[in-house]
Design a protein around this motif. Structure first.
Motif, PDB file in Angstrom:
ATOM      1  N   ASN A  91       0.828  -1.210   0.000  1.00  0.00           N
ATOM      2  CA  ASN A  91       0.000   0.000   0.000  1.00  0.00           C
ATOM      3  C   ASN A  91       0.857   1.254   0.000  1.00  0.00           C
ATOM      4  O   ASN A  91       0.565   2.217  -0.724  1.00  0.00           O
ATOM      5  CB  ASN A  91      -0.930   0.004   1.214  1.00  0.00           C
ATOM      6  CG  ASN A  91      -2.018  -1.046   1.113  1.00  0.00           C
ATOM      7  OD1 ASN A  91      -2.391  -1.469   0.024  1.00  0.00           O
ATOM      8  ND2 ASN A  91      -2.542  -1.465   2.263  1.00  0.00           N
ATOM      9  N   ARG A  92       1.899   1.218   0.815  1.00  0.00           N
ATOM     10  CA  ARG A  92       2.808   2.372   0.886  1.00  0.00           C
ATOM     11  C   ARG A  92       3.514   2.579  -0.447  1.00  0.00           C
ATOM     12  O   ARG A  92       3.649   3.708  -0.921  1.00  0.00           O
ATOM     13  CB  ARG A  92       3.826   2.144   2.009  1.00  0.00           C
ATOM     14  CG  ARG A  92       4.875   3.225   2.158  1.00  0.00           C
ATOM     15  CD  ARG A  92       4.286   4.547   2.511  1.00  0.00           C
ATOM     16  NE  ARG A  92       5.314   5.570   2.681  1.00  0.00           N
ATOM     17  CZ  ARG A  92       5.206   6.825   2.257  1.00  0.00           C
ATOM     18  NH1 ARG A  92       4.109   7.220   1.638  1.00  0.00           N
ATOM     19  NH2 ARG A  92       6.185   7.672   2.462  1.00  0.00           N
ATOM     20  N   ARG A  93       3.952   1.476  -1.071  1.00  0.00           N
ATOM     21  CA  ARG A  93       4.622   1.573  -2.372  1.00  0.00           C
ATOM     22  C   ARG A  93       3.681   2.157  -3.425  1.00  0.00           C
ATOM     23  O   ARG A  93       4.090   2.975  -4.248  1.00  0.00           O
ATOM     24  CB  ARG A  93       5.108   0.193  -2.811  1.00  0.00           C
ATOM     25  CG  ARG A  93       5.955   0.222  -4.090  1.00  0.00           C
ATOM     26  CD  ARG A  93       6.371  -1.170  -4.542  1.00  0.00           C
ATOM     27  NE  ARG A  93       5.233  -1.949  -5.009  1.00  0.00           N
ATOM     28  CZ  ARG A  93       4.751  -3.018  -4.407  1.00  0.00           C
ATOM     29  NH1 ARG A  93       5.296  -3.456  -3.284  1.00  0.00           N
ATOM     30  NH2 ARG A  93       3.717  -3.661  -4.904  1.00  0.00           N
ATOM     31  N   ASN A  94       2.416   1.749  -3.387  1.00  0.00           N
ATOM     32  CA  ASN A  94       1.447   2.278  -4.344  1.00  0.00           C
ATOM     33  C   ASN A  94       1.228   3.774  -4.135  1.00  0.00           C
ATOM     34  O   ASN A  94       1.098   4.537  -5.107  1.00  0.00           O
ATOM     35  CB  ASN A  94       0.112   1.539  -4.213  1.00  0.00           C
ATOM     36  CG  ASN A  94       0.184   0.112  -4.733  1.00  0.00           C
ATOM     37  OD1 ASN A  94       1.050  -0.208  -5.538  1.00  0.00           O
ATOM     38  ND2 ASN A  94      -0.714  -0.739  -4.275  1.00  0.00           N
ATOM     39  N   GLU A  95       1.179   4.210  -2.883  1.00  0.00           N
ATOM     40  CA  GLU A  95       1.037   5.640  -2.590  1.00  0.00           C
ATOM     41  C   GLU A  95       2.219   6.422  -3.144  1.00  0.00           C
ATOM     42  O   GLU A  95       2.053   7.484  -3.761  1.00  0.00           O
ATOM     43  CB  GLU A  95       0.924   5.856  -1.079  1.00  0.00           C
ATOM     44  CG  GLU A  95      -0.367   5.377  -0.455  1.00  0.00           C
ATOM     45  CD  GLU A  95      -0.355   5.518   1.063  1.00  0.00           C
ATOM     46  OE1 GLU A  95       0.627   6.084   1.594  1.00  0.00           O
ATOM     47  OE2 GLU A  95      -1.317   5.070   1.713  1.00  0.00           O
ATOM     48  N   VAL A  96       3.411   5.898  -2.896  1.00  0.00           N
ATOM     49  CA  VAL A  96       4.625   6.563  -3.387  1.00  0.00           C
ATOM     50  C   VAL A  96       4.645   6.580  -4.918  1.00  0.00           C
ATOM     51  O   VAL A  96       5.011   7.593  -5.533  1.00  0.00           O
ATOM     52  CB  VAL A  96       5.880   5.858  -2.826  1.00  0.00           C
ATOM     53  CG1 VAL A  96       7.148   6.379  -3.505  1.00  0.00           C
ATOM     54  CG2 VAL A  96       5.965   6.057  -1.321  1.00  0.00           C
ATOM     55  N   SER A  97       4.239   5.478  -5.550  1.00  0.00           N
ATOM     56  CA  SER A  97       4.202   5.414  -7.021  1.00  0.00           C
ATOM     57  C   SER A  97       3.235   6.447  -7.590  1.00  0.00           C
ATOM     58  O   SER A  97       3.521   7.083  -8.616  1.00  0.00           O
ATOM     59  CB  SER A  97       3.803   4.011  -7.477  1.00  0.00           C
ATOM     60  OG  SER A  97       4.798   3.071  -7.146  1.00  0.00           O
ATOM     61  N   ASN A  98       2.095   6.615  -6.935  1.00  0.00           N
ATOM     62  CA  ASN A  98       1.125   7.612  -7.393  1.00  0.00           C
ATOM     63  C   ASN A  98       1.679   9.023  -7.252  1.00  0.00           C
ATOM     64  O   ASN A  98       1.479   9.865  -8.143  1.00  0.00           O
ATOM     65  CB  ASN A  98      -0.184   7.478  -6.607  1.00  0.00           C
ATOM     66  CG  ASN A  98      -0.948   6.208  -6.954  1.00  0.00           C
ATOM     67  OD1 ASN A  98      -0.773   5.648  -8.029  1.00  0.00           O
ATOM     68  ND2 ASN A  98      -1.795   5.762  -6.044  1.00  0.00           N
ATOM     69  N   GLN A  99       2.346   9.293  -6.139  1.00  0.00           N
ATOM     70  CA  GLN A  99       2.973  10.607  -5.956  1.00  0.00           C
ATOM     71  C   GLN A  99       4.044  10.841  -7.026  1.00  0.00           C
ATOM     72  O   GLN A  99       4.164  11.947  -7.570  1.00  0.00           O
ATOM     73  CB  GLN A  99       3.602  10.693  -4.571  1.00  0.00           C
ATOM     74  CG  GLN A  99       2.614  10.695  -3.418  1.00  0.00           C
ATOM     75  CD  GLN A  99       3.319  10.669  -2.066  1.00  0.00           C
ATOM     76  OE1 GLN A  99       4.422  11.200  -1.901  1.00  0.00           O
ATOM     77  NE2 GLN A  99       2.697  10.022  -1.095  1.00  0.00           N
ATOM     78  N   LEU A 100       4.808   9.805  -7.320  1.00  0.00           N
ATOM     79  CA  LEU A 100       5.867   9.891  -8.326  1.00  0.00           C
ATOM     80  C   LEU A 100       5.276  10.182  -9.704  1.00  0.00           C
ATOM     81  O   LEU A 100       5.758  11.068 -10.419  1.00  0.00           O
ATOM     82  CB  LEU A 100       6.656   8.589  -8.338  1.00  0.00           C
ATOM     83  CG  LEU A 100       7.793   8.453  -9.352  1.00  0.00           C
ATOM     84  CD1 LEU A 100       8.834   9.539  -9.144  1.00  0.00           C
ATOM     85  CD2 LEU A 100       8.435   7.071  -9.249  1.00  0.00           C
ATOM     86  N   THR A 101       4.228   9.451 -10.060  1.00  0.00           N
ATOM     87  CA  THR A 101       3.589   9.661 -11.361  1.00  0.00           C
ATOM     88  C   THR A 101       3.024  11.072 -11.478  1.00  0.00           C
ATOM     89  O   THR A 101       3.172  11.730 -12.513  1.00  0.00           O
ATOM     90  CB  THR A 101       2.471   8.632 -11.575  1.00  0.00           C
ATOM     91  OG1 THR A 101       3.035   7.318 -11.567  1.00  0.00           O
ATOM     92  CG2 THR A 101       1.767   8.855 -12.910  1.00  0.00           C
ATOM     93  N   ASP A 102       2.388  11.540 -10.400  1.00  0.00           N
ATOM     94  CA  ASP A 102       1.815  12.886 -10.411  1.00  0.00           C
ATOM     95  C   ASP A 102       2.889  13.947 -10.635  1.00  0.00           C
ATOM     96  O   ASP A 102       2.694  14.895 -11.403  1.00  0.00           O
ATOM     97  CB  ASP A 102       1.078  13.152  -9.098  1.00  0.00           C
ATOM     98  CG  ASP A 102       0.384  14.502  -9.090  1.00  0.00           C
ATOM     99  OD1 ASP A 102      -0.547  14.699  -9.887  1.00  0.00           O
ATOM    100  OD2 ASP A 102       0.790  15.379  -8.292  1.00  0.00           O
TER     101      ASP A 102
END
Length: 424
Positions: A91-102
């Protein structure tokens, strides 16, 4: 979108070149790299815990075989905790990935080496200007007065029906619109572009694909109930035809042309020169789009510039070509040439076309690649587009520059479409 790998390998170059666009990239680039490192760390930790859980699972089997039930139960509890840890890490990795993509989506395209430095359109570089600039006469009228005099455009009724920036074309004014659209499409088809008729609304994925989102979110009309956007230009739906595609290399370049209405909120434009056709919320435009091999994209750009120039020559309009500076070039473009026509009555230049090379910026977002026959490797395409042409300021210039005592003379290329050589 700039690729993460390119940013990591060329950090200082990216920061330096984006400064040409007056974009301070150091903080967001540092954050992108930090988020990517965190994402990798979380992934590695999750994989390590998964490996440990797999090892314990095998151990549980051995313990059960030897009758060590108490030890096996303790091992099961340990795997249960590991499973929860892995879920949290995921879940944490997905949050970070979304922030990165944004963050990646908010980084502009790098400007081409030929883009001049500058803060605004005042710093654009004039690369060509014709010498037939007309002189204003005392009796010359601006196009909004000519439109009323010859009953071509009804701005007041457009305001009543919808609001400011939504003109109503009438009679010969409506016919002139239709004539220009047909002329532009016919010329584009002769130049090898295939005509398409795209939807006038797009989903968010299409807006992200060509770079209007999130950069121009506030400039687009949005239909909340359906999560759809009215298109600001046919570039958006036409380029998105090829989203998530691997095209055959031998089919490149792909060349499309399309007519569409265009819708722009023009937020922040109040107080600027909005008289007549100068700045509208709805207008007609014919677009050209190309998808090419990377090594041929600037050759394609030169060809598109020459083609748009040929349209203005045939319309007998005074024009100039400018190379946009870093402060005026768009978020998505690597290099843009603007075409401007001269407005005699207003004594000013009016932009009627932008011709741009986006290199692989849009294609990265679109996941648009090509593959040559017999080659296992795919390569990211380059995308280009241009207005050929936008109608409102073309009409303004045609009316103002061709006014005479008898009426408004029409260029030869439009006379067959209009059924006359003069608007009287």
């Amino acid at each position: 979108m700039l690729s993460l790998k390119f940013i990591q390998e060329n950090k200082e170059t990216v920061i330096e070149r984006l400064a040409i666009k007056n974009f301070d990239a150091r903080e967001p680039i540092d954050k992108i790299i930090a988020l990517d490192n965190l994402r990798k760390s979380l992934q590695q930790e999750a994989e390590s815990k998964q490996a440990e859980m797999n090892r314990i699972a095998k151990e549980i089997g051995k313990l059960m075989q030897t009758g060590q039930k108490e030890e096996a139960e303790k091992a099961r509890q340990e795997t249960s905790q590991l499973k929860n840890d892995i879920a949290e890490l995921s879940n944490r990795r997905n949050e970070v990935s979304n922030q990165l993509t944004d963050l990646l989506l908010r980084i502009p395209n790098l400007p081409h080496a030929s883009v001049p430095k500058g803060k605004s359109d005042a710093d654009n570089e004039i690369v060509k200007i014709v010498d037939n600039i007309p002189q204003k006469h005392e009796q010359d009228l601006p196009h909004w007065e000519l439109a009323k005099k010859y009953d071509l455009i009804d701005f007041e009724t457009g305001v009543k029906i919808t609001g400011a920036g939504f003109p109503l074309y009438k009679g010969m004014g409506a016919r002139l619109q239709r004539a220009l659209i047909t002329f532009f499409l016919d010329e584009n088809i002769k130049a090898g572009y295939q005509e398409v008729q795209p939807p006038l609304m797009v989903n968010a994925d299409s807006g992200y694909g060509t770079g209007q989102l999130p950069d121009k979110d506030g400039q687009m009309y949005y239909v909340n109930e359906d999560n759809l956007y009215l298109i600001p230009t046919a570039e958006v739906p036409v380029t998105n035809i090829y989203r998530d595609m691997i095209v055959e290399g031998e089919k490149l370049p792909i060349k499309n042309t399309a007519y569409s209405a265009c819708f722009r909120r023009e937020a922040g434009s109040y107080g600027k020169d909005v008289r007549g056709l100068n700045r509208l919320h709805q207008f007609d435009k014919v677009e050209i789009v190309q998808i090419t091999r990377p090594e041929l994209s600037y050759e394609a750009l030169d060809g598109m510039v020459k083609h748009v120039e040929s349209l203005l020559v045939k319309l007998e309009l005074p024009y100039r070509i400018v190379r946009l500076c870093g402060g005026d070039i768009s978020f998505t473009s690597a290099l843009t040439y603007d075409f401007e026509v001269y407005s005699k009555a207003q004594e000013k230049w009016l932009e009627v076309s932008s011709v741009s090379n986006f290199e692989e910026f849009q294609a990265n977002r679109l996941k648009l690649r090509f593959k040559d026959k017999g080659d296992k490797k795919t390569t990211t395409c380059h995308t280009l587009n241009g207005s050929a042409l936008a109608l409102p300021r073309i009409v303004a210039s045609l009316l103002e520059n061709n006014q005479c005592a008898e009426g408004i003379r029409l260029p030869k290329v439009l006379q067959a479409f209009m059924g006359t050589d003069m608007i009287k």
